[in-house]
Design a protein around this motif. Structure first.
Motif, mmCIF file in Angstrom:
data_model
loop_
_atom_site.group_PDB
_atom_site.id
_atom_site.type_symbol
_atom_site.label_atom_id
_atom_site.label_comp_id
_atom_site.label_asym_id
_atom_site.label_seq_id
_atom_site.Cartn_x
_atom_site.Cartn_y
_atom_site.Cartn_z
ATOM 1 N N PRO A 11 0.810 -1.222 0.000
ATOM 2 C CA PRO A 11 0.000 0.000 0.000
ATOM 3 C C PRO A 11 0.849 1.281 0.000
ATOM 4 N N ALA A 12 1.938 1.271 0.757
ATOM 5 C CA ALA A 12 2.823 2.441 0.795
ATOM 6 C C ALA A 12 3.520 2.635 -0.548
ATOM 7 N N LYS A 13 3.942 1.533 -1.155
ATOM 8 C CA LYS A 13 4.559 1.605 -2.484
ATOM 9 C C LYS A 13 3.598 2.194 -3.496
ATOM 10 N N LEU A 14 2.378 1.637 -3.524
ATOM 11 C CA LEU A 14 1.395 2.077 -4.508
ATOM 12 C C LEU A 14 1.079 3.555 -4.342
ATOM 13 N N ARG A 15 0.902 3.993 -3.103
ATOM 14 C CA ARG A 15 0.611 5.406 -2.853
ATOM 15 C C ARG A 15 1.750 6.297 -3.347
ATOM 16 N N ALA A 16 2.969 5.919 -2.985
ATOM 17 C CA ALA A 16 4.134 6.726 -3.394
ATOM 18 C C ALA A 16 4.287 6.738 -4.913
ATOM 19 N N MET A 17 4.063 5.598 -5.551
ATOM 20 C CA MET A 17 4.216 5.512 -7.009
ATOM 21 C C MET A 17 3.202 6.391 -7.735
ATOM 22 N N LEU A 18 1.952 6.335 -7.302
ATOM 23 C CA LEU A 18 0.911 7.117 -7.963
ATOM 24 C C LEU A 18 1.130 8.611 -7.776
ATOM 25 N N ILE A 19 1.623 8.992 -6.604
ATOM 26 C CA ILE A 19 1.885 10.417 -6.370
ATOM 27 C C ILE A 19 3.132 10.875 -7.114
ATOM 28 N N ARG A 20 4.186 10.079 -7.059
ATOM 29 C CA ARG A 20 5.431 10.483 -7.719
ATOM 30 C C ARG A 20 5.301 10.549 -9.234
ATOM 31 N N ARG A 21 4.511 9.638 -9.830
ATOM 32 C CA ARG A 21 4.369 9.650 -11.301
ATOM 33 C C ARG A 21 3.801 10.981 -11.781
ATOM 34 N N VAL A 22 2.969 11.593 -10.941
ATOM 35 C CA VAL A 22 2.384 12.882 -11.291
ATOM 36 C C VAL A 22 3.288 14.032 -10.858
ATOM 37 N N MET A 23 3.675 14.051 -9.592
ATOM 38 C CA MET A 23 4.353 15.233 -9.063
ATOM 39 C C MET A 23 5.751 15.406 -9.637
ATOM 40 N N ASP A 24 6.436 14.319 -9.964
ATOM 41 C CA ASP A 24 7.742 14.470 -10.607
ATOM 42 C C ASP A 24 7.599 15.202 -11.941
ATOM 43 N N ARG A 25 6.539 14.898 -12.671
ATOM 44 C CA ARG A 25 6.288 15.590 -13.934
ATOM 45 C C ARG A 25 5.945 17.064 -13.684
ATOM 46 N N ILE A 26 5.080 17.297 -12.692
ATOM 47 C CA ILE A 26 4.652 18.669 -12.396
ATOM 48 C C ILE A 26 5.845 19.552 -12.045
ATOM 49 N N TYR A 27 6.688 19.073 -11.123
ATOM 50 C CA TYR A 27 7.831 19.884 -10.702
ATOM 51 C C TYR A 27 8.872 20.028 -11.812
ATOM 52 N N ALA A 28 8.996 19.017 -12.660
ATOM 53 C CA ALA A 28 9.987 19.081 -13.739
ATOM 54 C C ALA A 28 9.656 20.155 -14.771
ATOM 55 N N VAL A 29 8.359 20.474 -14.947
ATOM 56 C CA VAL A 29 7.983 21.469 -15.960
ATOM 57 C C VAL A 29 7.653 22.830 -15.359
ATOM 58 N N GLN A 30 7.900 23.002 -14.059
ATOM 59 C CA GLN A 30 7.508 24.245 -13.401
ATOM 60 C C GLN A 30 8.073 25.491 -14.077
ATOM 61 N N ASP A 31 9.326 25.440 -14.491
ATOM 62 C CA ASP A 31 9.947 26.643 -15.053
ATOM 63 C C ASP A 31 9.323 27.074 -16.371
ATOM 64 N N TYR A 32 8.753 26.128 -17.102
ATOM 65 C CA TYR A 32 8.170 26.492 -18.402
ATOM 66 C C TYR A 32 6.719 26.024 -18.548
ATOM 67 N N HIS A 33 6.022 25.871 -17.424
ATOM 68 C CA HIS A 33 4.655 25.353 -17.476
ATOM 69 C C HIS A 33 3.728 26.227 -18.316
ATOM 70 N N HIS A 34 3.999 27.549 -18.373
ATOM 71 C CA HIS A 34 3.148 28.456 -19.140
ATOM 72 C C HIS A 34 3.234 28.216 -20.648
ATOM 73 N N SER A 35 4.280 27.506 -21.107
ATOM 74 C CA SER A 35 4.402 27.254 -22.547
ATOM 75 C C SER A 35 4.047 25.812 -22.927
ATOM 76 N N LEU A 36 3.531 25.044 -21.967
ATOM 77 C CA LEU A 36 3.193 23.647 -22.267
ATOM 78 C C LEU A 36 2.072 23.528 -23.291
ATOM 79 N N ASP A 37 1.068 24.406 -23.198
ATOM 80 C CA ASP A 37 -0.049 24.319 -24.137
ATOM 81 C C ASP A 37 0.436 24.424 -25.574
ATOM 82 N N GLU A 38 1.302 25.403 -25.837
ATOM 83 C CA GLU A 38 1.770 25.561 -27.214
ATOM 84 C C GLU A 38 2.706 24.434 -27.619
ATOM 85 N N LEU A 39 3.485 23.911 -26.673
ATOM 86 C CA LEU A 39 4.347 22.769 -26.971
ATOM 87 C C LEU A 39 3.495 21.570 -27.387
#
Length: 200
Positions: free
Chosen positions: A83-111
């Protein structure tokens, strides 16, 4: 080995420059010449690694996704309980992506407007890798009698689909500017999902 490392570092140098320029100007206004100048490499060097500006954009996205998948793979092989693995995996799969694009998130739509058709075909392979990792943890949980479900494969697919709503291409620019809020909402959803597969 040294040549491979040099190639990797040059490729990453180019992608780092692309990310900085997307943050500064957006994807549409960024040119291959801009990237070459920012990365301090010759224009022809960029074409050694990437066939076009669109391929640069796709590679930038792929690097983010592959980094997130590497992290959830490490979690899946850890000694945490399922259960701890699954929770961490589901959260990390999203949040790692979110934080990785923070600097240019405003240009994601056009990308995504430019690369979406090609990306949609490629993302199937990314999601397949994630589904396999999640399915393995679900099977581990079934074996240890903490999870119950009739079809781990389909359940893994459903868990991905549910959390896909929080991925960068699914959110607005305004929403992407608030990662802490995204994480709080995501955690609430993931807790509900895990209760749904847990033995009562």
């Amino acid at each position: 080995m040294a040549l491979v490392e040099t190639q990797r570092s040059t490729r990453d140098l180019i992608l780092d420059a692309t990310d900085r320029l997307m943050a500064r100007y957006g994807f549409r206004k960024t040119t291959v010449e801009d990237v070459a100048r920012e990365a301090a490499v010759a224009r022809r060097t960029i074409y050694t690694y990437f066939a076009s500006k669109e391929e640069l954009g796709l590679a930038s996205i792929a690097r983010v996704v592959e980094g997130a998948i590497d992290q959830i793979e490490q979690i899946s092989s850890s000694d945490q309980q399922p259960p701890a693995k699954l929770r961490a995996m589901l959260i990390r799969r999203v949040m790692d992506r979110i934080y990785a694009v923070q600097d240019y998130h405003h240009s994601l739509d056009e990308l995504f407007q430019v690369v979406r058709p090609t990306y949609m075909a490629r993302r199937k392979a990314f999601f397949r890798r994630e589904r396999e990792l999640i399915e393995n943890v679900l099977n581990e949980g079934i074996a240890s009698r903490v999870f119950q479900m009739s079809d781990p494969h389909q359940t893994a697919q459903s868990l991905l689909l549910a959390t896909n709503a929080f991925l960068p291409y699914s959110l607005s620019v305004r929403e992407l500017g608030r990662p802490e809020e995204i994480e709080a909402r995501l955690e609430a959803l993931v807790d509900i999902l895990i209760r749904g597969v847990s033995c009562r």
